[in-house]
Enzyme design. Structure first.
Site, mmCIF file in Angstrom:
data_model
loop_
_atom_site.group_PDB
_atom_site.id
_atom_site.type_symbol
_atom_site.label_atom_id
_atom_site.label_comp_id
_atom_site.label_asym_id
_atom_site.label_seq_id
_atom_site.Cartn_x
_atom_site.Cartn_y
_atom_site.Cartn_z
ATOM 1 N N CYS A 91 -0.588 -5.153 6.631
ATOM 2 C CA CYS A 91 -0.551 -4.042 7.482
ATOM 3 C C CYS A 91 -0.108 -4.094 8.764
ATOM 4 C CB CYS A 91 -2.380 -3.309 8.516
ATOM 5 S SG CYS A 91 -2.971 -3.133 6.830
ATOM 6 N N CYS A 112 0.842 -0.994 0.801
ATOM 7 C CA CYS A 112 -0.104 -0.177 -0.081
ATOM 8 C C CYS A 112 1.043 0.871 0.169
ATOM 9 C CB CYS A 112 -1.269 0.147 1.300
ATOM 10 S SG CYS A 112 0.217 0.148 2.828
HETATM 11 FE FE1 FES Z 1 -1.320 0.851 4.419
HETATM 12 FE FE2 FES Z 1 -2.711 -0.978 6.272
HETATM 13 S S1 FES Z 1 -3.556 -0.139 4.434
HETATM 14 S S2 FES Z 1 -0.821 0.250 6.416
#
Ligand code: FES
Length: 160
Positions: A129, A55
């Site tokens: 995450c 992400c």
């Molecule tokens: Fe990036 Fe959770 S979506 S750390």
């Protein structure tokens, strides 16, 4: 809610499954423990910085180490990440420092699964995450150990 996603799900963002958060996750998200907003006056023994390939979010962990006991005496962190990253790193910082602190070997073995267990689980697609905090902790320990090695080497040089 499934507690732990298979490792193949780490980089996945488009799967189904529950988005429910446990009360413990919500508590750590709304009241994060050991967060460090400004490191200007904080002296650490090691710093770890990791980014998530899934992400693009970033996590920073600062640790202080009791050199005599080789335990984590303090663990601070900050992230540009989501609620799951905040909750899991908050819990990681609690686990690293509770009961006198983990020794460095135990701290290196801390897993995202153990952190998620303490949180009462995370949604499947949020597994990636939960790895940010423990990876940054490992980096911070590696940084501490490298700093210690440098100190030993520079002492040897000056005494020879
Ligand atoms: Fe990036 Fe959770 S979506 S750390």
């Amino acid at each position: 809610m499934k507690k732990i996603a298979p490792s193949s799900d780490i980089n996945s963002c488009d799967q189904g499954g529950s988005w429910l958060y446990s009360d413990i996750v919500k508590d750590h998200f709304f009241h994060p423990r050991n967060i460090l907003i400004d490191e200007k006056d904080y002296e650490s023994d090691g710093i770890g910085i990791v980014g998530s390939p899934a992400c693009g979010d970033v996590m920073v962990v600062w640790i202080r180490v009791d050199a005599k006991k080789q335990t984590i005496s303090d663990c601070k962190w900050r992230t540009f990440g989501c609620a799951s990253a905040i909750a899991s790193t908050s819990m990681m910082s609690v686990m690293a420092t509770e009961n006198g602190g983990l020794n460095l070997k135990q701290a290196k073995r801390l897993t995202p699964e153990a952190i998620m267990d303490r949180l009462g689980g995370l949604p499947d697609r949020k597994y990636h995450c939960s790895v940010l905090g423990h990876l940054a902790l490992r980096e911070a320990i590696a940084d501490y150990e490298s700093n210690q090695l440098e100190k030993v080497n520079s002492t040897k040089k000056t005494s020879s």
